[in-house]
Write a protein that holds these residues in place. Structure first.
Motif, short mmCIF file in Angstrom:
data_model
loop_
_atom_site.label_atom_id
_atom_site.label_comp_id
_atom_site.label_asym_id
_atom_site.label_seq_id
_atom_site.Cartn_x
_atom_site.Cartn_y
_atom_site.Cartn_z
N ASP A 1 0.83 -1.21 0.00
CA ASP A 1 0.00 0.00 0.00
C ASP A 1 0.86 1.25 0.00
O ASP A 1 0.53 2.26 -0.64
N PHE A 2 2.00 1.18 0.71
CA PHE A 2 2.88 2.34 0.78
C PHE A 2 3.50 2.62 -0.59
O PHE A 2 3.70 3.77 -0.97
N GLY A 3 3.80 1.53 -1.35
CA GLY A 3 4.33 1.72 -2.69
C GLY A 3 3.33 2.41 -3.61
O GLY A 3 3.69 3.29 -4.39
N LYS A 4 2.05 2.03 -3.50
CA LYS A 4 1.02 2.69 -4.30
C LYS A 4 0.87 4.15 -3.89
O LYS A 4 0.65 5.03 -4.73
N PHE A 5 0.97 4.39 -2.55
CA PHE A 5 0.86 5.76 -2.07
C PHE A 5 2.02 6.62 -2.60
O PHE A 5 1.81 7.77 -3.02
N LEU A 6 3.25 6.06 -2.59
CA LEU A 6 4.40 6.83 -3.09
C LEU A 6 4.27 7.14 -4.57
O LEU A 6 4.72 8.18 -5.03
N GLU A 7 3.64 6.24 -5.32
CA GLU A 7 3.50 6.46 -6.76
C GLU A 7 2.65 7.69 -7.05
O GLU A 7 2.91 8.43 -8.00
N SER A 8 1.63 7.93 -6.21
CA SER A 8 0.78 9.10 -6.41
C SER A 8 1.31 10.33 -5.68
O SER A 8 1.05 11.47 -6.09
N TYR A 9 2.07 10.10 -4.61
CA TYR A 9 2.53 11.22 -3.77
C TYR A 9 3.92 11.73 -4.18
O TYR A 9 4.17 12.92 -4.20
N LYS A 10 4.83 10.78 -4.53
CA LYS A 10 6.20 11.16 -4.85
C LYS A 10 6.60 10.87 -6.30
O LYS A 10 7.66 11.29 -6.75
N GLY A 11 5.77 10.11 -7.00
CA GLY A 11 6.09 9.78 -8.38
C GLY A 11 6.45 8.31 -8.54
O GLY A 11 6.82 7.61 -7.58
N SER A 12 6.38 7.81 -9.78
CA SER A 12 6.61 6.39 -10.05
C SER A 12 8.06 6.00 -9.83
O SER A 12 8.35 4.86 -9.46
N ALA A 13 9.01 6.93 -10.05
CA ALA A 13 10.43 6.60 -9.88
C ALA A 13 10.74 6.27 -8.43
O ALA A 13 11.43 5.28 -8.12
N ILE A 14 10.24 7.10 -7.50
CA ILE A 14 10.47 6.86 -6.07
C ILE A 14 9.79 5.57 -5.64
O ILE A 14 10.34 4.77 -4.85
N ALA A 15 8.58 5.32 -6.15
CA ALA A 15 7.85 4.10 -5.78
C ALA A 15 8.60 2.86 -6.25
O ALA A 15 8.73 1.87 -5.52
N GLU A 16 9.11 2.87 -7.48
CA GLU A 16 9.85 1.73 -8.00
C GLU A 16 11.15 1.52 -7.23
O GLU A 16 11.55 0.39 -6.93
N GLU A 17 11.82 2.64 -6.85
CA GLU A 17 13.05 2.53 -6.07
C GLU A 17 12.76 1.94 -4.68
O GLU A 17 13.56 1.15 -4.16
N TYR A 18 11.60 2.28 -4.11
CA TYR A 18 11.23 1.73 -2.81
C TYR A 18 11.01 0.22 -2.91
O TYR A 18 11.46 -0.55 -2.04
N ARG A 19 10.34 -0.25 -3.95
CA ARG A 19 10.11 -1.69 -4.10
C ARG A 19 11.41 -2.45 -4.33
O ARG A 19 11.64 -3.53 -3.76
N ASN A 20 12.30 -1.88 -5.15
CA ASN A 20 13.59 -2.54 -5.40
C ASN A 20 14.43 -2.60 -4.14
O ASN A 20 15.11 -3.61 -3.87
N LEU A 21 14.42 -1.51 -3.36
CA LEU A 21 15.20 -1.48 -2.12
C LEU A 21 14.66 -2.50 -1.13
O LEU A 21 15.43 -3.15 -0.40
N ALA A 22 13.34 -2.66 -1.06
CA ALA A 22 12.75 -3.65 -0.14
C ALA A 22 13.22 -5.06 -0.50
O ALA A 22 13.56 -5.86 0.39
N GLN A 23 13.27 -5.38 -1.79
CA GLN A 23 13.77 -6.70 -2.21
C GLN A 23 15.24 -6.86 -1.88
O GLN A 23 15.69 -7.92 -1.43
N ARG A 24 16.01 -5.80 -2.09
CA ARG A 24 17.45 -5.86 -1.82
C ARG A 24 17.72 -6.06 -0.33
O ARG A 24 18.62 -6.81 0.05
N ILE A 25 16.90 -5.41 0.53
CA ILE A 25 17.06 -5.56 1.98
C ILE A 25 16.80 -7.01 2.38
O ILE A 25 17.53 -7.59 3.19
#
Length: 578
Positions: free
Chosen positions: A524-548
């Motif tokens: 849900d936070f990824g979807k929120f970031l996509e509308s609030y901060k943009g798709s680039a930040i949302a995609e970076e958040y998802r990739n970082l979560a997988q990397r962690i």
């Protein structure tokens, strides 16, 4: 007397018949296309042991050709019919024509017993010579030329190529962009520099020139290899044109015979070392980090690295490769690190070995056998590890465990963790005791302050509720998390190599940030970031979560990997919390 004269005459005739020198040259054909390679075979044959070759074979003027390859072989045998020694030398030359039409090949010369022998000159006919590619329209006076420093190398040996641009108008040089280096299956290409040189105002005829790029070539198969042209674009105000450089043929020599059985494709000069990168003691059924390091100069990025050999004493997993290589005009230098996860299967002395390794050294033209590298380890059982701990180490472990349970990123209590020492330090014990007492009194003062606060009654004026958006922003500001405290705490955990606590704090920080924006799950936070901060930040958040998650459950964690992960966390969460 007459019989004696006839006998002498017979001997003299035999010497003339059998003692002679033959020097000849033969082309593979007489008519060639511009793309063909001219192969010449020069044969020197000496019948008789009294001949002494005083000079090497002297070549004619080859200014109208490019000499792209040479090779020679010599042998000698005794003719059973005449009982004379026959010495034969065969030389092969590979030439590339520079011009079309009828071209004359001059005489080959050699001196034997103070006498000069030569071949007769001959003519060959070249139908057409490959020309430089020229861009059309506005780029018709801009040319690219590729020059290769050494056109005769061994397989997997590097050679340097230089790309130049020629033009009568110097203003065209700044319009040449988008350089694409050649790509081919039998070539590995690595850029050295794309820095433009100073302009040479009179390099070729009345044209100026400038070096655009320098790159390194590694041919991986023997024979005549054609290097494709380098392309670039010439931009003008009206259109964009493509220009292509010339193609260059290089003679790739096959590696000499007699290579070791386990030789792969390492060409250069290398050293191999094997060491244990784990700081903990080796324990049975616990992973340790073993590194195979290959350093030196050669085809480091393309060579097959020596692996850790399989054994019944340990289990080994696929390595993580780290490259620290610099490509320069003198070659490819640096080191390659292969980090293996090894799990001992039994207690006692264990010998970890690499595969046998050999390389070919082009400077000495010999194979160098480095054999196997061996690392001796003493693997302990779990009981032996517990017994080896001193009383002070056990006290320090209990103290560190207590300090890790304090749930605040501000105090940074893990900086007071006691590192394992071989000697007893009273200062460390006193500091830990003082910290515990300080925390106890701080807890009492905090509880007293809370009681006093409940007794104070304040009259709060009624405020306007405002709009829903204003209320949401006000609550968000009130709940806003100071991620900088987490960043400094994570930095401290990384320095102390407390990776378990590190990932716990990362999860806690992520949960705090999500709750700040009223989001329960990471999806849900990824979807929120996509509308609030943009798709680039949302995609970076998802990739970082997988990397962690990948780093969190890795059996062996490296300090370099954790440091890179922390940089990515700081960068992303700083943008989210703005």
């Amino acid at each position: 007397m007459q019989n004696r004269f006839i006998y002498i005459l017979f001997i003299f005739t035999s010497v003339i018949s059998y003692g002679q020198v033959n020097l000849s040259v033969t082309p593979d054909k007489t008519n060639y296309n511009g793309k063909d390679v001219i192969n010449l075979t020069i044969v020197l044959e000496m019948n008789g042991s009294e001949y002494n070759q005083q000079t090497p074979l002297r070549l004619p003027d080859f200014s109208k050709f490019n000499l792209i390859g040479t090779g020679s072989v010599s042998n000698a045998y005794v003719d059973p019919e005449t009982n004379t020694v026959v010495s034969q030398s065969v030389t092969r030359l590979a030439l590339e024509p520079k011009q079309k039409g009828k071209v004359r090949v001059g005489s080959f010369l050699i001196t034997i017993n103070n006498k000069i022998y030569k071949t007769e000159p001959f003519d060959i006919f070249v139908k057409d010579v490959e020309k430089k590619s020229v861009a059309s329209n506005t780029s018709k006076d801009v040319y690219l030329n590729m020059e290769i420093e050494d056109r005769e190398v061994y397989q997997d040996q590097p050679t340097i190529a230089v790309l130049k641009v020629y033009s009568k108008n110097m203003d065209n040089f700044r319009r040449v962009k988008n350089i694409h280096l050649p790509e081919q299956d039998n070539l590995s290409v690595y850029p050295v520099s794309f820095a433009k040189s100073e302009i040479d105002p009179a390099d070729y005829g009345n044209m100026a020139s400038q070096i655009l790029a320098v790159f390194m070539l590694f041919p991986n198969e023997a024979g005549y290899v054609e290097v494709p042209g380098v392309s670039a674009s010439v931009n003008s105000y009206s259109n964009k044109n493509k220009i292509v450089s010339n193609k260059v043929k290089i003679n790739v020599k096959k590696l000499p015979e007699g290579s070791p059985e386990y030789f792969k494709n390492a060409v250069g000069n290398f050293n191999v070392s094997l060491y244990n990168a784990s700081k903990e003691k080796a324990e049975v059924k616990k992973p340790i980090n073993i590194v195979v390091k290959v350093s030196g100069e050669g085809n480091l990025k393309d060579m097959e690295l020596p692996k850790i050999a399989a054994s019944d004493d340990y289990e080994v997993f696929a390595p993580k490769i780290t490259s620290k290589v610099v490509v320069g005009t003198t070659g490819m230098k640096g080191e390659i690190l292969a980090s293996y996860v090894v799990i001992p299967k039994k207690a006692g002395e264990i010998a970890i070995k690499t595969e046998e390794f050999a390389f070919f050294d082009p400077s000495s033209k010999e194979y160098v056998d480095l054999g196997q590298q061996t690392l001796a380890l003493n693997a302990l059982s779990h009981e032996q590890v517990l017994e080896s701990r001193t009383t002070v180490e056990k006290v320090n472990e209990y103290t560190n465990t207590f300090l890790e349970t304090v749930n605040t990123p501000v105090l940074k209590t893990t900086s007071f963790k006691v590192k394992e020492k071989s000697k007893f330090h009273w200062n460390a014990l006193l500091i830990n005791t003082a910290i515990l007492l300080g925390l106890f009194f701080s807890y009492l003062l905090f509880k007293t302050w809370q009681k006093k606060r409940r007794l104070i009654k304040e009259t709060v004026p009624v405020k306007s509720l405002g709009s829903v958006a204003e209320t949401e922003n006000e609550i968000r500001e009130r709940l806003k998390t100071d991620v900088n405290d987490y960043f400094s705490y994570l930095e401290n955990l990384k320095d102390n190599e407390d990776y378990q606590k590190f990932f716990q704090v990362v999860d806690e920080m992520d949960s705090e940030v999500r709750s700040q924006y009223f989001q329960g799950s990471g999806e849900d936070f990824g979807k929120f970031l996509e509308s609030y901060k943009g798709s680039a930040i949302a995609e970076e958040y998802r990739n970082l979560a997988q990397r962690i998650q990948i780093e969190k459950y890795a059996p062996v964690k490296s300090s370099e990997g954790i440091e890179e992960l922390l940089k990515a966390i700081v960068n992303l969460y700083s943008q989210i919390s703005k």
